[in-house]
Design a protein around this motif. Structure first.
Motif, PDB file in Angstrom:
ATOM      1  N   GLU A   8       0.722  -1.241   0.087  1.00  0.00           N
ATOM      2  CA  GLU A   8       0.189  -0.063   0.015  1.00  0.00           C
ATOM      3  C   GLU A   8       0.731   1.154   0.143  1.00  0.00           C
ATOM      4  O   GLU A   8       0.339   2.141  -0.115  1.00  0.00           O
ATOM      5  CB  GLU A   8      -0.861   0.084   1.116  1.00  0.00           C
ATOM      6  CG  GLU A   8      -2.015  -1.124   1.224  1.00  0.00           C
ATOM      7  CD  GLU A   8      -2.832  -0.799   0.182  1.00  0.00           C
ATOM      8  OE1 GLU A   8      -3.495   0.249  -0.126  1.00  0.00           O
ATOM      9  OE2 GLU A   8      -3.289  -1.678  -0.660  1.00  0.00           O
ATOM     10  N   SER A   9       2.129   1.254   0.328  1.00  0.00           N
ATOM     11  CA  SER A   9       2.921   2.443   0.650  1.00  0.00           C
ATOM     12  C   SER A   9       3.431   2.985  -0.812  1.00  0.00           C
ATOM     13  O   SER A   9       3.302   2.180  -2.064  1.00  0.00           O
ATOM     14  CB  SER A   9       4.174   2.053   1.089  1.00  0.00           C
ATOM     15  OG  SER A   9       5.124   1.435   0.429  1.00  0.00           O
ATOM     16  N   ALA A  10       3.552   4.122  -0.847  1.00  0.00           N
ATOM     17  CA  ALA A  10       3.727   4.891  -2.083  1.00  0.00           C
ATOM     18  C   ALA A  10       5.159   4.441  -2.743  1.00  0.00           C
ATOM     19  O   ALA A  10       5.121   4.236  -4.004  1.00  0.00           O
ATOM     20  CB  ALA A  10       3.724   6.296  -2.095  1.00  0.00           C
ATOM     21  N   GLY A  11       6.088   4.227  -1.742  1.00  0.00           N
ATOM     22  CA  GLY A  11       7.429   3.804  -2.310  1.00  0.00           C
ATOM     23  C   GLY A  11       7.135   2.273  -3.204  1.00  0.00           C
ATOM     24  O   GLY A  11       7.704   1.966  -4.042  1.00  0.00           O
ATOM     25  N   MET A  12       6.424   1.542  -2.387  1.00  0.00           N
ATOM     26  CA  MET A  12       6.163  -0.137  -3.042  1.00  0.00           C
ATOM     27  C   MET A  12       5.454   0.213  -4.212  1.00  0.00           C
ATOM     28  O   MET A  12       5.691  -0.406  -5.115  1.00  0.00           O
ATOM     29  CB  MET A  12       5.339  -0.693  -1.914  1.00  0.00           C
ATOM     30  CG  MET A  12       5.166  -2.158  -2.696  1.00  0.00           C
ATOM     31  SD  MET A  12       6.548  -3.155  -3.238  1.00  0.00           S
ATOM     32  CE  MET A  12       7.387  -3.777  -1.606  1.00  0.00           C
ATOM     33  N   ARG A  13       4.423   0.930  -4.398  1.00  0.00           N
ATOM     34  CA  ARG A  13       3.528   1.213  -5.717  1.00  0.00           C
ATOM     35  C   ARG A  13       4.566   1.391  -6.789  1.00  0.00           C
ATOM     36  O   ARG A  13       4.329   1.173  -7.840  1.00  0.00           O
ATOM     37  CB  ARG A  13       2.514   1.987  -5.477  1.00  0.00           C
ATOM     38  CG  ARG A  13       1.291   1.578  -4.803  1.00  0.00           C
ATOM     39  CD  ARG A  13      -0.190   2.360  -4.904  1.00  0.00           C
ATOM     40  NE  ARG A  13       0.329   3.681  -4.463  1.00  0.00           N
ATOM     41  CZ  ARG A  13       0.014   4.147  -3.263  1.00  0.00           C
ATOM     42  NH1 ARG A  13      -0.446   3.255  -2.124  1.00  0.00           N
ATOM     43  NH2 ARG A  13       0.184   5.443  -2.813  1.00  0.00           N
TER      44      ARG A  13
END
Length: 189
Positions: free
Chosen positions: A11-16
């Motif tokens: 869900e994190s922006a970095g992971m996306r």
């Protein structure tokens, strides 16, 4: 709590952003990315190497031909503790018990234990006619790996829960949010 962490990593922006860069083509890519999505691998540039190797931008290089069958699924990069144990077994002739001792030494990060493991590894590789320079280089990678090594089975569990959660959120958003809010109704934070 640790399984919840795996769910919310996607869900994190970095992971996306990483998922967009990686463009995963199979479940194995998700497992590896969750194992690599930690400060050590990200800070070292290892995640970028993984992505570039998967996409054919960077060549996949193995320091010894025997490493290919062990590291092929992760594009030549040590990602999991189990890979290190298999490398120790295949290249240095470690028994599974000895390979587990190496895994424990890596986890504890005790310099004396790692030096003993280094000697045993390089000596074992020499018995298998692997050049000391190459075996030392491989152990250096193993030693570096000990700073971020992750268990594949844990990453696989996180990936499965993350995948299922993302599916439910994308395809059943109302039901997903209802269940999420219901499960957290007593948590005021």
């Amino acid at each position: 709590a640790s399984l919840t962490m795996g769910v919310f990593q996607l869900e994190s922006a970095g992971m996306r952003e990483l998922l967009k860069k990686l463009n995963p083509s199979g479940f194995e890519d998700l497992i590896a990315l969750l194992a690599l999505y930690r400060p050590g691998p990200i800070g070292s540039g290892m995640v970028d190497d993984f992505i570039q190797r998967k996409q054919g931008i960077k060549p996949i290089v193995y320091d010894h031909p025997r490493l290919e069958k062990i590291l092929k699924d992760t594009y030549g990069i040590m990602v999991y503790q189990e890979q290190v144990m298999q490398i120790a077994s295949d290249l240095a002739g470690f028994s599974l018990a000895q390979a587990d001792l190496l895994r424990r030494a890596m986890a504890k990060k005790i310099p004396e234990d790692m030096e003993k493991q280094r000697k045993d590894f390089v000596d074992g590789c020499a018995k298998n006619k692997i050049d000391r320079r190459i075996s030392t280089k491989i152990f250096d990678l193993i030693d570096y790996f000990s700073g971020y090594g992750f268990n594949r089975s844990h990453s696989a569990a996180y990936a499965l829960i993350s995948y299922r959660t993302a599916y439910l959120k994308a395809n059943f958003p109302v039901e997903f949010m209802t269940a999420l809010l219901t499960s957290e109704k007593d948590n005021l934070d």
